[in-house]
Design a protein around this motif. Structure first.
Motif, PDB file in Angstrom:
ATOM      1  N   ALA A   1       0.534  -1.069  -0.087  1.00 32.68           N
ATOM      2  CA  ALA A   1       0.226  -0.496   0.308  1.00 32.68           C
ATOM      3  C   ALA A   1       1.040   1.272  -0.757  1.00 32.68           C
ATOM      4  N   SER A   2       1.046   1.958  -1.306  1.00 30.46           N
ATOM      5  CA  SER A   2       1.714   3.518  -0.584  1.00 30.46           C
ATOM      6  C   SER A   2       0.658   4.235   0.411  1.00 30.46           C
ATOM      7  N   ALA A   3       1.904   4.983   0.899  1.00 33.27           N
ATOM      8  CA  ALA A   3       2.266   6.071   1.822  1.00 33.27           C
ATOM      9  C   ALA A   3       1.051   6.864   2.005  1.00 33.27           C
ATOM     10  N   VAL A   4       0.055   6.709   0.873  1.00 32.09           N
ATOM     11  CA  VAL A   4      -1.334   7.902   1.497  1.00 32.09           C
ATOM     12  C   VAL A   4      -2.396   7.100   1.006  1.00 32.09           C
ATOM     13  N   MET A   5      -2.167   5.313   0.764  1.00 29.61           N
ATOM     14  CA  MET A   5      -3.390   4.682   1.156  1.00 29.61           C
ATOM     15  C   MET A   5      -3.674   4.709   2.530  1.00 29.61           C
ATOM     16  N   LEU A   6      -5.415   5.022   2.810  1.00 37.38           N
ATOM     17  CA  LEU A   6      -6.004   5.601   4.253  1.00 37.38           C
ATOM     18  C   LEU A   6      -6.677   3.918   4.472  1.00 37.38           C
ATOM     19  N   GLU A   7      -7.441   3.612   2.666  1.00 41.46           N
ATOM     20  CA  GLU A   7      -7.979   2.825   3.093  1.00 41.46           C
ATOM     21  C   GLU A   7      -7.720   1.269   4.068  1.00 41.46           C
ATOM     22  N   SER A   8      -8.572   1.041   5.472  1.00 45.44           N
ATOM     23  CA  SER A   8      -8.649   0.442   6.088  1.00 45.44           C
ATOM     24  C   SER A   8      -8.649  -1.107   5.391  1.00 45.44           C
ATOM     25  N   ASN A   9      -8.674  -2.015   5.550  1.00 43.97           N
ATOM     26  CA  ASN A   9      -8.223  -3.060   4.542  1.00 43.97           C
ATOM     27  C   ASN A   9      -6.268  -3.359   4.362  1.00 43.97           C
TER      28      ASN A   9
ATOM     29  N   SER B   1      -1.749   4.474  -5.469  1.00 42.63           N
ATOM     30  CA  SER B   1      -2.379   3.635  -4.034  1.00 42.63           C
ATOM     31  C   SER B   1      -1.392   2.744  -3.396  1.00 42.63           C
ATOM     32  N   TRP B   2      -0.628   2.122  -4.746  1.00 41.93           N
ATOM     33  CA  TRP B   2       0.647   0.835  -4.993  1.00 41.93           C
ATOM     34  C   TRP B   2       1.803   1.008  -5.243  1.00 41.93           C
TER      35      TRP B   2
END
Length: 187
Positions: free
Chosen positions: A16-24, A143-144
């Motif tokens: 997950a990229s550093a900006v990915m906030l999606e909890s899963n 995102s990745w």
């Protein structure tokens, strides 16, 4: 940074990229086991649970190992990655020395008899899956990240530090991403 999606194939890690906030998926490292035009499937490597294999899988009563969250899809299913494709029939090699699945009854017997040690296997509840074009779109959004997978990473028990170490290993600008705070406004 390079176009990460162009480097994605089965047998690679995605983070997950550093900006990915999606909890899963926030700060997760996944091993991609399938990737094609039809979709992708992988397992989160750094989300252990408090649930024991012996509590969740019939026939594995003596296996006192933790289950991991493999992803948000079909969380009522159990999957496994292992290092013993030489003795588990039906295993699919993902990268050299790392296999996915195989004969469950044979696996249970081999674990109970000590042929397979806990350090050679990980069990996952559910999996991470994407439909046609979905993962490509997430890569285009930033995102990745992706990088090479290794047996050492797949079977590592350093879950809390795995994301930072794997992202940092890419070097360059990725070192800044790996050191970024979890909450974007907190710097």
């Amino acid at each position: 940074m390079v176009n990460e999606y162009d480097q994605l194939t089965a047998g690679r890690l995605i983070m997950a990229s550093a900006v990915m906030l999606e909890s899963n998926f926030k700060r997760t490292v996944l091993l991609m086991c399938e990737h094609s035009e039809e979709g992708s499937l992988g397992f989160i490597l750094n989300r252990p649970t408090q649930i024991r294999v012996s509590e969740a899988i019939s026939g594995f009563d003596d296996i006192d190992m933790e289950l991991h969250i493999g992803g948000p899809v079909q969380v009522d299913t159990v999957h496994y990655l292992h290092a013993r494709g030489d003795v588990i029939e039906g295993s699919q090699e993902v990268i050299p020395g790392v296999f996915w699945g195989g004969d469950k009854e044979q696996l249970g017997y081999l674990m109970a008899s000590g042929v397979i040690s806990p350090s050679e296997i990980r069990f996952y509840l559910g999996y991470a899956g994407w439909g046609e074009g979905q993962l490509e779109g997430e890569f285009e959004e930033g995102s990745w990240y992706t990088t090479d997978a290794s047996r050492n990473i797949v079977f590592s028990e350093e879950y809390e530090r795995m994301w930072g170490r794997v992202v940092r290993s890419k070097g360059g600008d990725y070192c800044f991403a790996a050191n970024s705070p979890e909450m974007p406004g907190m710097n």
